[in-house]
Design a protein around this motif. Structure first.
Motif, short mmCIF file in Angstrom:
data_model
loop_
_atom_site.label_atom_id
_atom_site.label_comp_id
_atom_site.label_asym_id
_atom_site.label_seq_id
_atom_site.Cartn_x
_atom_site.Cartn_y
_atom_site.Cartn_z
N PRO A 256 -12.74 -3.81 21.02
CA PRO A 256 -11.36 -3.38 21.26
C PRO A 256 -10.79 -2.56 20.11
O PRO A 256 -9.88 -1.77 20.30
CB PRO A 256 -10.59 -4.69 21.44
N HIS A 257 -11.36 -2.71 18.92
CA HIS A 257 -10.88 -1.98 17.75
C HIS A 257 -11.41 -0.55 17.71
O HIS A 257 -10.78 0.33 17.16
CB HIS A 257 -11.28 -2.71 16.47
N CYS A 258 -12.61 -0.33 18.28
CA CYS A 258 -13.25 0.98 18.20
C CYS A 258 -14.27 1.06 19.33
O CYS A 258 -15.00 0.11 19.57
CB CYS A 258 -13.92 1.15 16.84
N ASP A 259 -14.37 2.22 19.97
CA ASP A 259 -15.24 2.36 21.13
C ASP A 259 -16.66 2.81 20.79
O ASP A 259 -17.44 3.11 21.68
CB ASP A 259 -14.62 3.32 22.15
N ARG A 260 -17.01 2.84 19.50
CA ARG A 260 -18.36 3.27 19.12
C ARG A 260 -18.93 2.36 18.04
O ARG A 260 -18.20 1.66 17.34
CB ARG A 260 -18.34 4.71 18.66
N THR A 261 -20.25 2.39 17.92
CA THR A 261 -20.93 1.64 16.87
C THR A 261 -20.70 2.35 15.54
O THR A 261 -20.80 3.58 15.46
CB THR A 261 -22.44 1.56 17.15
N GLU A 262 -20.38 1.58 14.51
CA GLU A 262 -20.17 2.15 13.17
C GLU A 262 -21.17 1.54 12.20
O GLU A 262 -21.42 0.33 12.23
CB GLU A 262 -18.75 1.89 12.68
N VAL A 263 -21.76 2.38 11.37
CA VAL A 263 -22.69 1.95 10.34
C VAL A 263 -22.09 2.35 9.00
O VAL A 263 -21.93 3.54 8.72
CB VAL A 263 -24.09 2.59 10.53
N ALA B 184 -1.77 -13.47 5.84
CA ALA B 184 -2.91 -14.22 5.32
C ALA B 184 -4.13 -14.04 6.22
O ALA B 184 -5.26 -13.96 5.74
CB ALA B 184 -2.55 -15.70 5.20
N GLU B 185 -3.92 -13.96 7.53
CA GLU B 185 -5.04 -13.80 8.46
C GLU B 185 -5.59 -12.38 8.46
O GLU B 185 -6.72 -12.16 8.87
CB GLU B 185 -4.59 -14.18 9.87
N GLU B 186 -4.81 -11.40 8.00
CA GLU B 186 -5.29 -10.02 7.99
C GLU B 186 -6.49 -9.85 7.07
O GLU B 186 -7.28 -8.94 7.26
CB GLU B 186 -4.17 -9.07 7.58
N ASN B 187 -6.64 -10.69 6.07
CA ASN B 187 -7.80 -10.61 5.20
C ASN B 187 -9.07 -10.99 5.95
O ASN B 187 -10.15 -10.54 5.59
CB ASN B 187 -7.62 -11.52 3.98
N VAL B 188 -8.96 -11.81 6.96
CA VAL B 188 -10.11 -12.26 7.73
C VAL B 188 -10.42 -11.27 8.85
O VAL B 188 -11.57 -10.94 9.10
CB VAL B 188 -9.85 -13.66 8.32
N VAL B 189 -9.41 -10.77 9.51
CA VAL B 189 -9.58 -9.87 10.63
C VAL B 189 -9.77 -8.45 10.11
O VAL B 189 -9.06 -8.01 9.23
CB VAL B 189 -8.35 -9.93 11.57
N THR B 190 -10.75 -7.72 10.68
CA THR B 190 -10.94 -6.34 10.28
C THR B 190 -9.86 -5.47 10.89
O THR B 190 -9.15 -5.90 11.81
CB THR B 190 -12.32 -5.84 10.71
N GLU B 191 -9.76 -4.26 10.41
CA GLU B 191 -8.77 -3.35 10.95
C GLU B 191 -9.01 -3.10 12.42
O GLU B 191 -10.15 -3.06 12.87
CB GLU B 191 -8.81 -2.03 10.19
N LEU B 192 -7.94 -2.90 13.15
CA LEU B 192 -8.04 -2.71 14.59
C LEU B 192 -8.08 -1.22 14.93
O LEU B 192 -7.33 -0.74 15.77
CB LEU B 192 -6.89 -3.42 15.30
N ARG B 193 -8.95 -0.50 14.24
CA ARG B 193 -9.18 0.91 14.54
C ARG B 193 -10.53 1.29 13.98
O ARG B 193 -11.11 0.57 13.19
CB ARG B 193 -8.08 1.80 13.96
N CYS B 194 -11.04 2.43 14.41
CA CYS B 194 -12.32 2.90 13.88
C CYS B 194 -12.18 3.17 12.38
O CYS B 194 -11.17 3.71 11.93
CB CYS B 194 -12.77 4.16 14.59
N GLN B 195 -13.17 2.78 11.61
CA GLN B 195 -13.12 3.00 10.17
C GLN B 195 -13.80 4.30 9.77
O GLN B 195 -13.53 4.84 8.71
CB GLN B 195 -13.76 1.82 9.45
N CYS B 196 -14.70 4.79 10.60
CA CYS B 196 -15.46 6.00 10.28
C CYS B 196 -14.90 7.20 11.04
O CYS B 196 -15.07 7.31 12.24
CB CYS B 196 -16.93 5.80 10.63
N LEU B 197 -14.25 8.09 10.31
CA LEU B 197 -13.76 9.32 10.92
C LEU B 197 -14.83 10.40 10.86
O LEU B 197 -14.93 11.23 11.76
CB LEU B 197 -12.48 9.78 10.21
N GLU B 198 -15.63 10.39 9.80
CA GLU B 198 -16.73 11.33 9.64
C GLU B 198 -17.97 10.53 9.27
O GLU B 198 -17.88 9.51 8.60
CB GLU B 198 -16.44 12.34 8.55
#
Length: 108
Positions: A68-75, A34-48
């Motif tokens: 902690p989920h990703c070491d870069r800014t994602e847009v 149930a909490e996973e819907n609130v928390v974003t994925e714990l990895r970078c979402q943008c591969l390209e």
């Protein structure tokens, strides 16, 4: 006879503890799901990433700071057709789009 009843009850205690532990794990798993819907994925979402896209196609933009989920800014831009695309935050066009959004300016 009391000794037999006690001996028979002793093997059931670990079974009861196993059932209680399984129930506890099930409740914890349901709560986590149930909490996973609130928390974003714990990895970078943008591969390209794309260098940019014409602003008239953009419906909204989400900027995710490094953490902690990703070491870069994602847009991540959501387009008017519902598609999501990752934009390069270092691109001059993307910086211009974000600047206009922050200043609440209309697209030209």
């Amino acid at each position: 006879m009391a000794r037999t009843a006690t001996a028979a009850a002793a093997p059931r205690a670990p079974g009861f503890l196993r059932a209680a532990l399984l129930l506890l794990l099930l409740v914890a798993a349901c709560r986590q799901a149930a909490e996973e819907n609130v928390v974003t994925e714990l990895r970078c979402q943008c591969l390209e990433t794309m260098k940019g896209i014409h602003p008239r196609y953009i419906q909204s933009v989400k900027v995710t700071s490094p953490g902690p989920h990703c070491d870069r800014t994602e847009v991540i831009a959501t387009l008017k057709n519902g598609q999501k695309v990752c934009l390069n935050p270092e691109s001059p066009l993307v910086k211009k789009i974000l600047d206009k959004l922050l200043n609440n300016e209309k697209w030209n």
